[in-house]
Scaffold this motif. Structure first.
Motif, PDB file in Angstrom:
ATOM      1  N   LEU A 118       0.839  -1.188   0.000  1.00  0.00           N
ATOM      2  CA  LEU A 118       0.000   0.000   0.000  1.00  0.00           C
ATOM      3  C   LEU A 118       0.878   1.243   0.000  1.00  0.00           C
ATOM      4  CD1 LEU A 118      -2.989   1.021   0.275  1.00  0.00           C
ATOM      5  CD2 LEU A 118      -2.508   1.213   2.726  1.00  0.00           C
ATOM      6  N   ALA A 119       0.817   2.010  -1.083  1.00  0.00           N
ATOM      7  CA  ALA A 119       1.532   3.284  -1.163  1.00  0.00           C
ATOM      8  C   ALA A 119       0.615   4.342  -0.573  1.00  0.00           C
ATOM      9  CB  ALA A 119       1.866   3.608  -2.614  1.00  0.00           C
ATOM     10  N   VAL A 120       1.100   5.068   0.432  1.00  0.00           N
ATOM     11  CA  VAL A 120       0.309   6.102   1.104  1.00  0.00           C
ATOM     12  C   VAL A 120       0.979   7.444   0.872  1.00  0.00           C
ATOM     13  CG1 VAL A 120      -0.636   6.908   3.302  1.00  0.00           C
ATOM     14  CG2 VAL A 120      -0.389   4.445   2.883  1.00  0.00           C
ATOM     15  N   ARG A 121       0.204   8.385   0.371  1.00  0.00           N
ATOM     16  CA  ARG A 121       0.693   9.754   0.188  1.00  0.00           C
ATOM     17  C   ARG A 121      -0.175  10.657   1.056  1.00  0.00           C
ATOM     18  NH1 ARG A 121       0.849  12.032  -5.761  1.00  0.00           N
ATOM     19  NH2 ARG A 121      -1.376  11.717  -5.531  1.00  0.00           N
ATOM     20  N   LEU A 122       0.502  11.453   1.876  1.00  0.00           N
ATOM     21  CA  LEU A 122      -0.190  12.367   2.773  1.00  0.00           C
ATOM     22  C   LEU A 122      -0.385  13.710   2.084  1.00  0.00           C
ATOM     23  CD1 LEU A 122       1.779  11.563   6.033  1.00  0.00           C
ATOM     24  CD2 LEU A 122      -0.391  10.574   5.259  1.00  0.00           C
ATOM     25  N   GLY A 123      -1.553  14.314   2.306  1.00  0.00           N
ATOM     26  CA  GLY A 123      -1.837  15.615   1.717  1.00  0.00           C
ATOM     27  C   GLY A 123      -0.965  16.699   2.322  1.00  0.00           C
ATOM     28  N   ARG A 124      -0.694  17.729   1.545  1.00  0.00           N
ATOM     29  CA  ARG A 124       0.107  18.853   2.038  1.00  0.00           C
ATOM     30  C   ARG A 124      -0.718  19.658   3.029  1.00  0.00           C
ATOM     31  NH1 ARG A 124       3.781  21.147  -2.797  1.00  0.00           N
ATOM     32  NH2 ARG A 124       3.998  19.185  -3.870  1.00  0.00           N
ATOM     33  N   GLY A 125      -0.187  19.839   4.220  1.00  0.00           N
ATOM     34  CA  GLY A 125      -0.868  20.621   5.242  1.00  0.00           C
ATOM     35  C   GLY A 125      -2.094  19.938   5.801  1.00  0.00           C
ATOM     36  N   LEU A 126      -2.369  18.742   5.362  1.00  0.00           N
ATOM     37  CA  LEU A 126      -3.508  17.960   5.852  1.00  0.00           C
ATOM     38  C   LEU A 126      -2.996  16.601   6.285  1.00  0.00           C
ATOM     39  CD1 LEU A 126      -6.266  18.371   3.115  1.00  0.00           C
ATOM     40  CD2 LEU A 126      -6.259  19.392   5.372  1.00  0.00           C
ATOM     41  N   ASN A 127      -3.826  15.925   7.021  1.00  0.00           N
ATOM     42  CA  ASN A 127      -3.513  14.552   7.384  1.00  0.00           C
ATOM     43  C   ASN A 127      -4.328  13.601   6.514  1.00  0.00           C
ATOM     44  OD1 ASN A 127      -1.726  15.264   9.466  1.00  0.00           O
ATOM     45  ND2 ASN A 127      -3.444  15.658  10.827  1.00  0.00           N
ATOM     46  N   SER A 128      -4.599  13.998   5.269  1.00  0.00           N
ATOM     47  CA  SER A 128      -5.358  13.120   4.374  1.00  0.00           C
ATOM     48  C   SER A 128      -4.431  12.030   3.854  1.00  0.00           C
ATOM     49  CB  SER A 128      -5.964  13.904   3.214  1.00  0.00           C
ATOM     50  OG  SER A 128      -4.943  14.434   2.396  1.00  0.00           O
TER      51      SER A 128
END
Length: 179
Positions: A98-108
């Motif tokens: 699972l590749a997880v990318r976190l949003g910029r300035g968010l914890n998405s």
């Protein structure tokens, strides 16, 4: 509206409670502390402006490790973002990656899943938010609103519950794939 044909990966996820849980994990209004097993001195990430304080990628990575996955910095997501990591759950020679990318300035969390059997990728990687919607539509459920949410982590309790749930689902998929 015609329901989508499910890919082999989506079929494997449809045999779990993934689709129901994905939309629950995206619910920022839940009492996540009640569902978490850990207690956190500073659980809520809500800021005075109404947003959420961004957590470092390392805290996300620790949560997935605590849930039982192997985690490494960086992911297979293309692009210049560096807030990414890879979560892997294996059973013998079969791996859910699972590749997880976190949003910029968010914890998405934007999550793309692939299964590898004996080192060979089984189909193309797929976005979890799209799979969750496709599973629900294939069951004749109405189009969810919003159709493609991502978990936006608003508390450390939510991060624990979501990471534990995702790792559990990956374990179910990899065990089913390997058999």
């Amino acid at each position: 509206m015609t329901s989508p044909a499910l890919s082999p990966l989506a079929q494997a996820l449809a045999r779990t409670d993934f689709a129901e849980n994905w939309y629950r994990w995206c619910d920022a209004q839940r009492d996540w502390a009640a569902e978490a097993t850990g207690t956190y001195e500073e659980d809520s990430l809500l800021t005075a402006s109404g947003g959420f304080a961004a957590l470092p990628a390392s805290e996300f990575m620790r949560a997935y490790r605590a849930a039982g996955a192997d985690v490494s910095r960086g992911s297979t997501f293309p692009g210049p973002r560096h807030r990414s990591f890879t979560v892997e759950v294996a059973e013998g020679p079969t791996v859910c990656s699972l590749a997880v990318r976190l949003g910029r300035g968010l914890n998405s969390q934007e999550c793309r899943l692939a299964v590898l059997a004996d080192g060979e990728r089984q189909g193309e990687p797929e976005m979890l938010h799209a799979i969750a919607r496709d599973i629900r539509l294939s069951r004749g459920e109405p189009d969810p609103n919003p159709p493609y949410p991502r978990p936006i982590i608003g508390s450390r309790g939510q991060l624990e519950v979501v990471s534990r749930g995702i790792v559990d689902v990956l374990g179910q998929v990899v065990r089913g794939w390997a058999s």
